[in-house]
Scaffold this active site. Structure first.
Site, short mmCIF file in Angstrom:
data_model
loop_
_atom_site.label_atom_id
_atom_site.label_comp_id
_atom_site.label_asym_id
_atom_site.label_seq_id
_atom_site.Cartn_x
_atom_site.Cartn_y
_atom_site.Cartn_z
N HIS A 110 -2.37 25.43 -52.74
CA HIS A 110 -2.78 26.31 -51.64
C HIS A 110 -2.30 25.73 -50.31
CE1 HIS A 110 -5.31 28.64 -54.35
NE2 HIS A 110 -5.79 27.50 -54.81
N THR A 181 -0.77 8.89 -55.39
CA THR A 181 -0.43 9.68 -54.21
C THR A 181 0.79 9.15 -53.48
OG1 THR A 181 -1.90 8.35 -52.80
CG2 THR A 181 -2.86 10.29 -53.85
N LYS A 182 1.24 7.93 -53.86
CA LYS A 182 2.40 7.32 -53.22
C LYS A 182 3.31 6.72 -54.29
CE LYS A 182 -0.05 6.12 -48.95
NZ LYS A 182 -0.46 5.03 -48.03
N LYS A 199 -0.67 -5.84 -60.21
CA LYS A 199 0.17 -7.04 -60.34
C LYS A 199 1.60 -6.64 -60.66
CE LYS A 199 -0.84 -7.93 -65.25
NZ LYS A 199 -1.33 -8.96 -66.21
#
Length: 210
Positions: A110, A181-182, A199
């Site tokens: 959306h 998200t990254k 790690k």
């Protein structure tokens, strides 16, 4: 006896779904397991939406909510009972493991603007009440979308969510239940919500480039 009959019915329904789906798939000698399904909203005829290499095994749902998008899956990759939801592009390279319960989502679904979301609801109601797919009239031009890429030798644990625009580097491992998200750097282990570095994978366990 009843269990055997139900299994045969389930298998028959799967084969029917697969026959219908293969019109939109280019595939080598890979395999589709019984949970596999391809869902297309307003597909373009004679268009290949999914490209699969050799020796991969797919037990996932691949969903194209708009008429655009492309999913590319390489060689020797396994995707469990997960969902791949594509508007732009999702690429999974070679020798990748994706466990069950994962969701790869290359768009926001959306708009950020609440007024556009109100319009979404109005369109959905209209489409549904007129017997159409409830997102048939959705305006995708206001929805942000960026490709997802999972590089070779990566492993995505169960119940992970990969959001738009992320790249999972070669050999990286995403721990179970993570929300990515990254970008994830090659040969690292990440986990959590949002996923963060846990790690580095030791050099001796990384793929040697000859």
């Amino acid at each position: 006896m009843i269990g055997f009959i139900l299994h045969k019915i389930k298998q028959l329904l799967f084969l029917r779904r697969l026959k219908k789906a293969k019109k939109y798939i280019s595939v080598g000698n890979s395999h589709f397991l019984e949970a596999f399904d391809l869902l297309l909203n307003s597909p373009e005829p004679h268009r290949v939406y999914v490209k699969v290499g050799d020796d991969s095994m797919l037990n996932c749902n691949i969903i194209f909510e708009s008429g655009s998008g492309e999913v590319i899956i390489g060689d020797r990759s396994f995707i469990g009972a997960s969902q791949i939801i594509c508007k732009s592009k999702i690429e999974i390279e070679n020798d990748v493991f994706i466990a069950w319960g994962c969701c790869l989502y290359d768009h926001d679904s959306h708009a950020i603007d609440y007024k556009e979301r109100q319009k979404d609801i109005e369109r959905q109601l209209s489409d549904f009440r007129n017997g159409k797919n409830f997102i048939e009239s959705k305006d995708w031009n206001v929805v942000n979308s960026k490709p997802i890429k999972i590089c070779s030798n990566a492993w995505i644990g169960m119940n992970c969510i990969l959001l738009k625009g992320v790249t999972i580097g070669e050999g990286a491992i995403v721990g179970a239940g993570s929300v990515v998200t990254k970008d994830v750097a090659p040969w690292t282990i990440v986990g959590g919500n949002p996923a963060k570095l846990i790690k580095q994978i030791p050099v001796e366990l990384r793929k040697r480039i000859i």
